[in-house]
Design a protein around this motif. Structure first.
Motif, PDB file in Angstrom:
ATOM      1  N   GLY A 125       0.862  -1.189   0.000  1.00 20.68           N
ATOM      2  CA  GLY A 125       0.000   0.000   0.000  1.00 20.68           C
ATOM      3  C   GLY A 125       0.892   1.231   0.000  1.00 20.68           C
ATOM      4  N   ILE A 126       0.318   2.400   0.283  1.00 19.57           N
ATOM      5  CA  ILE A 126       1.147   3.601   0.393  1.00 19.57           C
ATOM      6  C   ILE A 126       1.075   4.145   1.821  1.00 19.57           C
ATOM      7  N   SER A 127       2.072   4.939   2.171  1.00 25.88           N
ATOM      8  CA  SER A 127       2.218   5.383   3.560  1.00 25.88           C
ATOM      9  C   SER A 127       1.232   6.503   3.912  1.00 25.88           C
ATOM     10  N   VAL A 136      -5.663  -8.343  -5.589  1.00 26.31           N
ATOM     11  CA  VAL A 136      -5.813  -6.892  -5.811  1.00 26.31           C
ATOM     12  C   VAL A 136      -7.008  -6.415  -4.992  1.00 26.31           C
ATOM     13  N   ASN A 137      -6.862  -5.276  -4.353  1.00 20.41           N
ATOM     14  CA  ASN A 137      -7.967  -4.734  -3.549  1.00 20.41           C
ATOM     15  C   ASN A 137      -8.949  -3.998  -4.458  1.00 20.41           C
ATOM     16  N   GLU A 151      -8.298   7.187   4.200  1.00 24.70           N
ATOM     17  CA  GLU A 151      -8.884   6.893   5.509  1.00 24.70           C
ATOM     18  C   GLU A 151      -8.097   5.846   6.285  1.00 24.70           C
ATOM     19  N   ASP A 152      -7.550   4.873   5.580  1.00 28.17           N
ATOM     20  CA  ASP A 152      -6.897   3.751   6.267  1.00 28.17           C
ATOM     21  C   ASP A 152      -5.750   3.219   5.406  1.00 28.17           C
ATOM     22  N   PRO A 153      -4.685   4.020   5.232  1.00 23.76           N
ATOM     23  CA  PRO A 153      -3.640   3.638   4.264  1.00 23.76           C
ATOM     24  C   PRO A 153      -2.923   2.332   4.606  1.00 23.76           C
ATOM     25  N   TRP A 183      -5.129  -0.997   1.487  1.00 28.73           N
ATOM     26  CA  TRP A 183      -4.062  -1.765   0.823  1.00 28.73           C
ATOM     27  C   TRP A 183      -4.369  -1.900  -0.663  1.00 28.73           C
ATOM     28  N   MET A 184      -3.349  -2.229  -1.463  1.00 32.72           N
ATOM     29  CA  MET A 184      -3.556  -2.239  -2.914  1.00 32.72           C
ATOM     30  C   MET A 184      -3.417  -3.607  -3.565  1.00 32.72           C
TER      31      MET A 184
END
Lengths: 367, 127
Positions: free
Chosen positions: B28-30, B81-82, B94-96, B101-102
């Motif tokens: 994911g990203i930070s 994949v999300n 909202e919830d990185p 998540w990606m």
């Protein structure tokens, strides 16, 4: 070159603003977030610092003549306190700038005009005005007031209540009709308060003495501070043009008719570019600015190619975003006139992949 | 402003995180990255079964104001994949580290994990 700073640069930073270079000015782009700010303006009220906009004052016996010959609209229609949207065009009718021209309510013996060039354009416009004044032998004074005035925009359905409350002659400004202005006292400072704006909402723009900027800003305590990011999404939903992006005299030369603002052109007045525009109006335009909405997933962005359904490139996106109000990917693009009708299917090339798009009537959003 | 940087995972200099779970990593990203981007409105991700390569772009994230590439922290085949992000990209804001998540990648080369930053190293980078 160092960026110019608006008078409230420090105040905006304390409020959590992030900044961007806008026409050579370091301006707040975002405070609480573009979506939050955008929604505040659509649903309640927001305040923008637009002190990067230029202010040029023109007065003297031939001021009307000079304004008339350098702007496309008819300044003789303006009574004291009136304003109008206009273009400044070259001999070919190409837009050099767009502007609002105010006839000051507190003018002296002859009309005093204040016009608002886009950020960083005031030197160019002052030169243009003084060069033509001298060439035509007119008696008018042209003063650059850009660093004497801050400018704020209070926009949204609740703007009228906040402006009424903040001004000493509140009932007078609350009764101003669209495109009229009054001199009003806000936080002890004499301001020009006009019922204008660039968000598609009801609202006011205040031209404020530079030294009084903080006091006037504080008079709107409780109003959501908004950055130029939200101003961009709001103006795009309202189908309003962004100088330098939706038209640029060198990179994307466009006439008012192509850009969809032919209503600013009064061909029964004499101005630079009139003959070219008259000819274009008679012949019709080859290309027009249209609204587009992506049907497929993706977001149109400035510079993306637009193709027809056969895949031939027919135009370019000039502005685009995900519309916070409509929750749809929208943009503006110049396309050939025969592809400009609403419901025409096009493609926008997003990262080398053509996405289905449809021409939409402008504005995308109307209050 | 301080950002959350959980120490149960590793980070790319380009602001993606990688959380190991057995033979796969979740990506994911930070928190810092989502804050910099602003309101996320669109995410383009690869399909399950596609291969991604460490430090190469695997997708695109768009906020209202900007378009950014997403870079793979490790190489390997995409195993999940999300897809919820296609309808609710705002979950990245909202919830990185959780629902935002990606994708998940099957680890090909364990040594690639050694090249990623620890939470402390990443915190120093964005400080």
């Amino acid at each position: 070159m160092a960026l110019r700073t608006p008078p409230l640069r420090g105040r905006h930073e304390e409020a959590g603003g992030s900044f961007t270079d806008f026409g050579g000015w370091e301006m707040p782009v975002e405070f609480a977030g573009i979506r939050t700010e955008h929604e505040a303006v659509r649903e309640a009220v927001g305040i923008f610092d637009v002190s990067h906009m230029g202010e040029v004052e023109v007065y003297g016996p031939d001021a009307t003549k000079l304004m008339q010959r350098l702007t496309t609209n008819d300044v003789t229609e303006l009574s004291p306190g009136d304003s109008q949207y206009a273009c400044i065009t070259d001999e070919e009718g190409v837009i050099l700038d767009d502007t609002v021209v105010y006839r000051r309510p507190d003018e002296g013996e002859t009309p005093t005009y204040l016009f608002v060039p886009n950020a960083g354009h005031e030197d160019w416009m002052v030169d243009r005005w003084t060069d033509h004044r001298d060439e035509w032998g007119l008696d008018a004074t042209v003063d650059d007031r850009t660093e004497e005035y801050a400018m704020f925009a209070v926009q949204g359905p609740d703007a009228v209540d906040h402006v009424r409350e903040a001004t000493e002659n509140g009932s007078e400004v609350a009764s101003l009709s669209r495109f009229t202005a009054a001199t009003a006292t806000v936080a002890g400072a004499d301001c020009l308060v006009a019922r204008t704006g660039y968000t598609g909402e009801d609202g006011f723009e205040l031209v404020v003495p530079w030294d009084a900027a903080a006091d006037v800003w504080d008079a709107f305590d409780g109003v959501e501070p908004c950055g130029l990011g939200a101003r961009d999404t709001l103006r795009l939903e309202a189908g309003l043009l962004l100088s330098g992006q939706d038209f640029h005299h060198e990179e994307n030369p466009r006439t008012p008719y192509e850009a969809g603002i032919g209503f600013t052109v009064k061909l029964d007045t004499e101005f630079v570019g009139r003959d070219a525009l008259e000819a274009q109006k008679e012949q019709g335009v080859d290309e027009k600015l249209v609204g587009i909405r992506l049907v497929d997933r993706g977001i149109p962005r400035h510079g993306y190619d637009v193709t027809d359904t056969d895949g031939d490139v027919v135009g370019t996106v000039t502005s685009g975003t995900m519309s916070p109000t409509l929750d749809e990917p929208i943009g503006l693009a110049y396309v050939p006139t025969d592809l400009a009708d609403p419901e025409t299917m096009l493609r926008v090339v997003v990262r080398e992949r053509p996405k289905k798009a449809v021409v939409e009537p402008l504005p995308f959003y109307e209050r | 402003m301080s950002f959350e940087t959980p120490d149960d995972r590793q980070y790319n200099e380009s602001h993606e995180w990688a959380l190991r779970d057995g033979d796969t990593v979740r990506v994911g990203i930070s928190d810092f990255a989502q804050d910099e981007l602003g309101d996320v409105v669109f995410v383009e991700l690869p399909d399950v079964g596609e291969d991604v390569t460490q430090d190469e772009a695997f997708g695109v994230i768009e906020s209202i104001k900007a378009v950014s590439d997403l870079y793979a922290p490790v190489s390997g085949e995409v195993t999940a994949v999300n897809e919820d992000l296609f309808d609710a990209p705002e979950m990245v804001n909202e919830d990185p580290f959780g629902d935002g998540w990606m994708l998940e990648i099957a680890i090909e080369d364990e040594s690639e994990l050694d090249e990623l930053l620890s939470a402390d190293e990443y915190t120093d980078q964005v400080a």
